[in-house]
Design a protein around this motif. Structure first.
Motif, mmCIF file in Angstrom:
data_model
loop_
_atom_site.group_PDB
_atom_site.id
_atom_site.type_symbol
_atom_site.label_atom_id
_atom_site.label_comp_id
_atom_site.label_asym_id
_atom_site.label_seq_id
_atom_site.Cartn_x
_atom_site.Cartn_y
_atom_site.Cartn_z
ATOM 1 N N LEU A 33 -17.839 -28.998 22.155
ATOM 2 C CA LEU A 33 -19.068 -28.368 21.675
ATOM 3 C C LEU A 33 -20.268 -28.932 22.419
ATOM 4 O O LEU A 33 -21.165 -28.185 22.838
ATOM 5 N N ALA A 34 -20.271 -30.260 22.608
ATOM 6 C CA ALA A 34 -21.380 -30.887 23.338
ATOM 7 C C ALA A 34 -21.434 -30.360 24.763
ATOM 8 O O ALA A 34 -22.492 -29.977 25.268
ATOM 9 N N SER A 37 -22.527 -26.729 25.175
ATOM 10 C CA SER A 37 -23.940 -26.459 24.915
ATOM 11 C C SER A 37 -24.802 -26.661 26.157
ATOM 12 O O SER A 37 -25.901 -26.127 26.244
ATOM 13 N N VAL A 38 -24.297 -27.461 27.102
ATOM 14 C CA VAL A 38 -25.135 -27.843 28.240
ATOM 15 C C VAL A 38 -25.606 -26.656 29.087
ATOM 16 O O VAL A 38 -26.804 -26.555 29.387
ATOM 17 N N SER A 41 -28.924 -24.984 28.537
ATOM 18 C CA SER A 41 -30.195 -25.620 28.863
ATOM 19 C C SER A 41 -30.424 -25.645 30.365
ATOM 20 O O SER A 41 -31.481 -26.040 30.833
#
Lengths: 519, 320
Positions: A33-34, A37-38, A41
């Motif tokens: 998940l981390a 998410s990148v 951005s």
């Protein structure tokens, strides 16, 4: 490592479920998940800035479309991102739901009876009784109950031991936290399915009424009824902007104030409100947010006969912090059709590197730099066009000019005049209705409370036993910490609990002070 | 006092604080050097006499430790630097007439203050003098970057920041920055110490200047865990407070703005850390690595997003 899955189908399903709900899987999914998410951005996102996405794809014709197909411009609604968080929540459900039952039973069951060799537990103590075993046990049990421990003692006829447990709220908090997260996700889904959101630019002195067609952009959820949005309306009476004029952060915005008059529905009385950033207008369950502003130059165009074919304040879009703004005028009612591409500069400057640009966002020295075109605007093809872009494929350039307020330009080919008579300001509003946000807030607050409980409450057990050894009666005190986060042996906290028991014994007058401490 | 002299006073205080911190850094460094010499000589003595047990060797080091005085001086100097920096930050706020969190220079000096505060307060509860140098160096670096690259004259706030949520949200974030930094320092040291312990086979025979002066890997991991158990709910609150504020300012509580995204990534990594701490086989070095990754995500959110990404949160004020 994990074993190979068994062959039978139910066995296989059970194996899959066990894998999915294991802590290791949860860990891996959290990492995924981390990582997932990148990209959101790094690459422009359609939901935030669709124009930037289009520009990105145009600029990199090879990678752009590939990234687009892989969902890199809509990361947070992409299948792979959704897969990760849905699996994570599935894993959470599988992990947490069984624990609810276990915890419920644990809360109702008595603490486990005294271990045989209390003196072997780390930190155990012994004190000498000055009263009967029954009195000692009665005093300890009473004191522990009063301090909200769960207490049992035995044997029933003449008790010689007490077992007590405390800190059940740790697991309660942990479960509340995880279950609350499920509700937060549901609240987000409710907002997405039943809410709506739109953006609109309103010029000073103009109005807006809340119907989908009046928006520049509007989006609703799957179950939102676009016909059924509340019939409020408002007018932007006055818009005031103030910019920093000092040397530090020159040109940074200092105040935006929109004086608005609004009606809840067409028959309601007019009310007035000052709307600012951080001070939205709440109306019929929706909220009106001030999100941006800009200039709308007043442009009048006459054709070769002198007839006015265009006369309006045209909203221009700011391109930089000094409000160098671009805009377009399209005139369909003249033959041939006319088009104007223009730059509005609130504080005009011209140099070789930057060309015409603005040096300050305030209207200190406004100017309009423009190019005029004639031909076919291409609006009859049925292909949708942006109102902020002139398609010049079938047009020819007539000329270039710069105007100050109150001046006119006679088009060199005699096809008409363009007059720049001044400017108005416009403000852009985001109007949003999210029926899930209060639910989300409630559960996120619960989640924080639960989380704090689960991290700071320690579950521990204490035992007190009256034993006879070599003809001497002693009271044995011992306990253990049952915590997973503070799994390092927190003897200090345990000692506090044993101190408490010892003090209770002394206060009740059933024991003497410490005589022997074991390590 | 005139605004200009307030400004000058604030800057003087920040520079003084940096100077004092530099001395604190030397003191902490000296405490390491002092400890090392003593450990070596004590170890030699005990082997030569062939009578000194491991316990005695250790007792010698602890009771007669020349590094101890140096580290006490370091702590005193750090307190002094903290007070100077606090005055600097407060004067900055008085000068600007608002909470001193309007641009990255102000965020940075307040974050440095937050790191010092968390360290000094934690040090009153449990002896953390050995950690001093690993706190003072990042704080000095932050302040150095703040006064050189990030320095901005005080000005009023942009309208988006004019909200009481600025105080709540940013205050919580600053405390988190302190706790995350502390946890990263202990997590990083636990990795170093763990390696040394494995090599030596027992923690009594450690002789390196660094590894012999810091607590056992297990204690370092426990400290990391306690710090993050405190910081994680607070970070959750920070993110939620930010979401409430965003709802009020921009009309949505979550919009995957780069700042929000990295706050989320930071949250997820620290959540993974807490899960790792209760997963067999992950409690040790892996958990420490996750704690470090969380801190890097946090830094990315602070520096990276402000400078690289096009974010609604671009309040750096740098270059204007």
């Amino acid at each position: 490592m994990t074993n190979l899955p068994p062959m039978s189908s139910t066995g296989f399903l059970r194996w899959v479920w066990r894998q999915l709900t294991s802590m290791k899987t949860a860990l891996v999914l959290l990492f995924l998940l981390a990582v997932a998410s990148v990209p959101g951005s790094v690459y422009p996102q359609r939901g935030v800035d669709p124009i930037k996405v289009r520009d990105f794809i145009t600029k990199s014709p090879t990678w752009g479309p590939i990234l687009d197909r892989l969902g890199f411009f809509e990361v947070y609604s992409s299948p792979w991102f959704s897969a990760v968080y849905l699996l994570l929540f599935l894993s959470l459900i599988g992990c947490v739901i069984p624990r609810v039952g276990v915890h419920f039973r644990a809360m109702r069951s008595a603490p486990p009876a005294v271990p045989r060799m209390l003196e072997r537990l780390a930190g155990s103590r012994e004190v000498t009784p000055t009263a009967s075993a029954e009195e000692v046990i009665g005093a300890v049990a009473g004191a522990l109950r009063k301090a909200r421990w769960r207490v049992v003692s035995g044997p029933a006829d003449s008790p010689t031991w007490v077992a007590a447990e405390k800190g059940y709220l740790r697991e309660t908090g942990n479960l509340v936290f995880h279950v609350s997260l499920l509700f937060v996700l549901s609240a987000i889904a409710i907002g997405g399915l039943f809410g709506w959101k739109g953006n609109v630019i309103v010029r000073e002195g103009s109005g807006f009424s809340n119907t989908v067609t009046q928006y520049d952009a509007w989006g609703g959820g799957r179950y939102t009824n676009a016909q059924d949005i509340p019939p409020f309306s408002f007018t932007l009476d006055k818009f005031t902007v103030d910019f920093e004029r000092g040397i530090a952060q020159r040109g940074a915005p200092r105040a935006f104030e929109a004086e608005m008059s609004y009606k809840v529905d067409p028959t309601a009385p007019v009310e007035r409100r000052l709307v600012e950033v951080n001070e939205p207008l709440s109306i019929s369950g929706a909220k009106v947010f001030l999100v941006g502003h800009g200039y709308a130059p007043l442009i009048t165009v006459t054709d070769k006969t002198g007839k006015v074919v265009f006369d309006d304040a045209v909203p221009f879009l700011p391109q930089d912090g000094s409000f160098t703004s671009t805009g377009v005028v399209k005139i369909l009612d003249s033959t041939p059709q006319l088009g104007i591409q223009a730059l509005f500069l609130p504080t005009a400057a011209l140099d070789d590197v930057l060309g015409p640009h603005s040096t300050f966002p305030g209207p200190d020295d406004p100017a309009l730099f423009m190019s005029a075109w004639k031909g076919d605007l291409g609006l009859n093809t049925g292909k949708p066009q942006s109102v902020y872009r002139l398609v010049t494929d079938k047009m020819t350039k007539i000329g270039l000019e710069q105007l100050r307020p109150g001046t006119s330009w006679k088009l060199p080919d005699g096809s008409g005049t363009v007059t720049f008579s001044g400017y108005k300001r416009w403000a852009s509003f985001q109007i949003a209705y999210d029926p899930g946000k209060e639910i989300a807030l409630i559960f996120v607050a619960l989640a924080i409370v639960g989380l704090t409980m689960s991290l700071f409450i320690r579950r521990r057990r204490v035992w007190v036993k009256v034993v006879e050894r070599d003809g001497v009666t002693v009271i044995q005190l011992a306990g253990i910490m049952r915590a997973s986060t503070f799994e390092d042996k927190d003897i200090g906290a345990l000692a506090e609990d044993l101190d408490f028991v010892e003090q209770a014994l002394q206060v009740a007058g059933v024991a003497r002070g410490i005589e022997k401490e074991q390590s | 006092m005139s605004p200009e002299s307030l400004a000058r006073m604030s800057n003087v205080m920040v520079y003084s604080s940096m100077l004092v911190l530099t001395f604190a850094m030397f003191a902490f460094a000296a405490s390491f050097a002092g400890g090392r010499r003593r450990v070596n000589s004590a170890a030699v003595e005990s082997t030569r006499n062939a009578g000194g047990t491991a316990v005695i060797t250790k007792a010698v080091v602890v009771t007669d430790d020349p590094g101890r005085r140096a580290s006490n001086i370091g702590i005193s100097l750090t307190w002094l630097a903290f007070v100077l920096l606090l005055v600097g930050v407060v004067l900055r706020g008085v000068w600007a007439g608002r909470a001193p969190w309007g641009n990255m220079y102000e965020f940075s000096i307040t974050a440095a203050l937050g790191v010092l505060a968390v360290f000094l307060i934690a040090n009153t509860r449990t002896d953390l003098r050995w950690l001093g140098i690993f706190i003072v160096i990042p704080v000095l670096l932050t302040l150095g970057v703040a006064v050189t690259v990030l320095y901005t004259e005080a000005a009023q706030l942009v309208p988006a920041l004019k909200s009481y949520w600025l105080v709540i949200h940013v205050f919580a974030a600053i405390i988190c920055s302190g706790a995350f930094t502390l946890a990263a320092a202990t997590a990083g040291l636990s990795l170093v110490r763990d390696r040394a312990e494995r090599k030596a086979g027992s923690d009594v025979e450690l002789t390196g200047a660094l590894v012999s002066r810091i607590p056992s890997a297990e204690r370092l991991r426990s400290l990391t865990n306690k710090t993050l158990a405190f910081a994680f709910p607070l970070w959750t609150f920070t993110v939620v407070a930010g979401a409430i504020w965003a709802e009020n300012a921009w009309g949505r509580y979550w919009g995957w703005d780069p700042k929000e995204t990295w706050a989320f990534i930071t949250w997820v990594i620290y959540a993974a850390y807490l899960h790792a701490r209760s997963t067999a086989g992950w409690r040790g070095n892996k958990a420490s690595l996750i704690a470090l990754a969380g801190w890097i995500a946090f830094l990315m959110n602070y520096f990276g997003v402000n400078f690289l990404a096009n974010s609604l949160h671009s309040y750096a004020g740098v270059g204007n």
